[in-house]
Each structure stands twice: as C-alpha cells, then as structure tokens.
Design an enzyme around this catalytic site. Structure first.
Site, PDB file in Angstrom:
ATOM      1  N   ASP A 295       8.953  -3.854  -9.048  1.00  0.00           N
ATOM      2  CA  ASP A 295       8.794  -2.737  -8.118  1.00  0.00           C
ATOM      3  C   ASP A 295       7.313  -2.615  -7.750  1.00  0.00           C
ATOM      4  OD1 ASP A 295       7.410  -1.274 -10.097  1.00  0.00           O
ATOM      5  OD2 ASP A 295       9.193  -0.210 -10.733  1.00  0.00           O
ATOM      6  N   GLN A 296       6.964  -1.597  -6.980  1.00  0.00           N
ATOM      7  CA  GLN A 296       5.594  -1.537  -6.471  1.00  0.00           C
ATOM      8  C   GLN A 296       4.562  -1.195  -7.547  1.00  0.00           C
ATOM      9  OE1 GLN A 296       6.001   1.386  -3.291  1.00  0.00           O
ATOM     10  NE2 GLN A 296       4.864   2.878  -4.467  1.00  0.00           N
TER      11      GLN A 296
END
Lengths: 150, 150, 150, 150
Positions: free
Chosen positions: A16-17
């Site tokens: 994910d980010q």
C-alpha cells in the site's frame, strides 16, 4: 510426517502507499499456509469441499511484528492448535525467509458446515480427516528452519 | 430512464507503494458500476444469478489516463455498447468526482451461462432482461454531469 | 538466456461465488509474471524502483479463454513485445500447469516515470536496462513447455 | 458530535466460492470505517499522513457471527476504545443494513510513526489530533440505529 512451511513471494499488488504490505494480506497468507498444510496432510481443502465439508473462518487474529516489503519472501508456519469435532484452531507464524525475523503471528478458528450450510461435527461427517487433524495437534514445522540454509 | 454513475470512494487498501491506486482495482470498479447499472435497470445481477443466468467476463480492457489517489472520489459511467443474445459489451469511463478529469476508460465483454456452466442465449433464457439490455444500448449517463454541482 | 514461466498456485481467496477465479486476479498474475521475468533478466523491478525509475501500467487487456479453479496451478508466460525508450509492451499467456490448456491471454503497456512522477525515457534514464529489454523483445519461454513433464 | 456508521455495499469480487464474502474483506471494511470515522472527526487519515503521521495496524482481530452475501449492505460502526500517546485501539461492529443482524465484531490496534518510520507519540507530534481522539473515546454511533428507518 515432516511439514514444510508455506513460502510466499510478496507481490507488488500487496503493498500500500505506506510502502509495505497491507495488513489485510496476512489473513490471506494464513489461508495459503492452511491450504498448503492440508495438502501435505494428504487431504487437501479442495477435496474436503468436494466431500461436502466446508470450513469457514469464525475468528481471525493477527499481531504484526515488523514490516514486510515488496519482493521479500516469507515463510508461513501453520500449526493445528486444537481440533474438537466442531471447532478447529490453527496458529501461524510469518518469518522472513532470509533472516528469519518474525514478521507476524496469528490464529484462525473454524467451524465445519455441510453443503446445506448446517454446522456439522467433522468427527461424524468425516472421521478419517478428523483423526488426521487430531493426530497433528501441536505438530511443529519450526524444526525445518534449523536445517535449512536460510 | 435516468441512470446515475456509480460513485466510488477510494480506499487505502486500494493503493500500492507507488502512492496511487493499483491498476487491478479499476477492473473491480467496472464490476461495481455494471452491478449498479443493472440495479437501476430494475433487474439486479443478484436476481439474474438467482434466475439461473450467469454472465462471466470473457474480455476486459482498461486504458489508464491519470492517477487516482487515496481518499479521491471517482464516478464510473457504464454504458451498454452491444447486446446480442449471446454477448454483452459494456464500456466504462472513470472520472474524478470533483473536477471531472478523465481517469480511465475501458470495456468488458461477457457471455451468458446457465447453472450447468453451458453457454446460453439470454434472448431465449430470459427475453425480458434481454430486451432491457437491448433497449439500453447506447444509453448515456454522461448528461448527469452537466447538471450536478461537482 | 532461458526464461522460465511464472508458476502460480491458485488460492481460495481468488475465487468468487461463480466457483472460479475472479477475473480481476489475472491482471495481478500478469504483474507477478512481469516481476518474475525481470528477476530472471537480472534486474528486478524492486531494483528499478530503487534506481528511481517507475513503470506504471497505462493499458491492460485480458481475454479469458477457460475457467481457472481453486487449487489449480497455472503457468504465466511473459514476453517483451516492444520497448521504445518511453513505452514498454509485455504480453502474457496463462496456461494450465497440468494439461497446458490455454486459460487466458493478455497484454500490458507501460510508461516510465522518475521519482517526481515525470515521464522519462528509459533509454536516457537507465540505458543498461533499456538495452536488456530491447535485447529480449520477442524472447519466448514457450519452448520451456516442450521439455517439461507437465 | 454525531457519528454515522460507514455503509458498505457488498461487491461481487468480495465473494468466494463458498458463496459468501471472503473473511479477509472484513479487515478492509474496518479500515473503510476507520477512515470514514476520521473524516467525520474533521481530520481525515489522508491529512494525518500529509502532516507526517502514519498509523499502521499492529494488531487486528475479527469474530465472524453470520455470513454476508453479494449485494447485501452492511453498516460498520467504529468506536475509539483507547488512545494513549503511542497506541490507538478502535473497535468495530458490522451489522446488516436491513435487519440489523450482527455480522461481525472486531478490533484493530495502531501505533504512530513519523515519515522516517520511527515510532512517535501522537500527543507530542500532533496534540490537536490526539485530543480529538481522546475526547472521542467511547463515543458511540449505535444510537444512530434507533432512529433510522432500516
């Protein structure tokens, strides 16, 4: 019987980010390891469903110890903690395949259902598989680590 | 009939370590929009499956125009491009809900199967739904944009 | 150089209520295969990002030929179709690992970005990797199939 | 402050071959609800990250009470259970949006990290947000149910 841990190659789509693996994926890795464990038992989860027994998750728990990143390899060790006729508990340890750092630990609990979605006793429904699970309670595949090159 | 676009709130778990939405999720948004479109048609995909008709994807295509980030809202416009008895083509446009920038465009193609997994003609299997799809070919919900505050 | 196809063990969480793998997962398998291909090239995608070059998907396409089910194994063959300085095209074939039935075919197109998200030419940014891709255009790993037991 | 529960429309891609939602998705719904809760707090998780504070999950737990199916709507109630400077605990209840049957319950625990990935105290790093969380401990949005048509 010697059980190997499940080896998972971490994929880009699992990040994910924050730059690490999204926490929901570990729950999926537990499933991968559980399925691989049953394959090694000689009675795969696919066969269990074909035999009309389903084993949904009724509880899942994960403690995240350190981050896993894209391109890492992890080993997931599954262990049958308990198997009554109507409940199954499996625990998991996720470690880095290179340096064996602990990444996560967790547990899933399961019940057994028939094709109609009714709770059943595995002991009655499929005594052979029940005895397999029972015989494997506490069976550890951690020793595998000691002997591998890492 | 006025069709609204599907509104999707971008979730953290949809991002990857590039800091934007992972490209595989757009294929899922297309499905969300298709399902929402059918709900508005008055015959949901859930009802179609209950009636014994399944509509798997046989082709999917997406062109990514600009990045979508966590917490963005996008609107997904679905449009029936073609519906023969045996094939359905739906196209999609994904735009930013705030400034209407185009984010992506794509298309999915579908066949129809019965409960046994055999290809069927929707025209024969469920003429009412077939006529609905047919009547909606080219039906645009883009005009919706013009009138909305944005 | 001999390139092996990527082997993917189909997981339970990849299925949907149609009883087969959800179509969005194939797009993820393409990524797995692309990453594995680059590992075999000797310059992994993780290293490419560390070197400051990102390669987002700007187009994805998949044609689904036959269903894949839980517990199946598939082989995903990746092939560099084209690499200009600014665009990369990779094609994929997904086949059943047992009987080699074609499951799906597809393609992804990519651009190259620097850390600031600006489009760059791989030819200028990282000439060594560019020459690698260029040299591998059309390189086939299908021959692998001929020689394997299946 | 009145907090609304998060409403989630169950998607086809969330189902598995058991015909119900795959258990890993609930962990994602918890995240959706947590993000929505913070939006309603007036300080979104996106803003928190922009301010340089990250809040990874260090523990997740879910108990599954009854199945959720495609096309169902669920309401996810989030509640801050505890917020010390260095730890945050959030609990969740997932209920059917129609008949309010309990579907699942769970909890996530979080720490706080700065941009460098070092553990920080939210109390020191961002006292305003810390006080917000602290003031909301135990704040219930269950009362919302009583007044809604369902």
């Amino acid at each position: 019987m010697v059980f190997l841990p499940h080896r998972h190659q971490v994929q880009y789509y699992e990040t994910d980010q924050m730059g690490v693996v999204h926490h929901s994926n570990y729950i999926r890795w537990f499933e991968e390891a559980r399925v691989f464990f049953m394959d090694q038992m000689g009675f795969g989860y696919d066969e269990m469903e074909k035999a009309g027994v389903f084993s949904p998750v009724i509880e899942a728990h994960c403690t995240y110890r350190s981050s896993v990143r894209f391109h890492d390899q992890v080993l997931v060790f599954a262990r049958i903690e308990q198997c009554s006729g109507v409940r199954l508990t499996v625990s998991y340890r996720v470690i880095d395949a290179d340096d064996h750092t602990l990444r996560a630990e967790g547990e899933t609990r399961h019940c057994f259902l028939n094709r109609q979605g009714r709770p059943v006793s595995l002991k009655k429904e499929n005594p052979a598989v029940f005895r397999l699970f029972e015989a494997l309670v506490g069976q550890d595949n951690e020793s595998f680590i000691a002997g591998q090159p890492g």
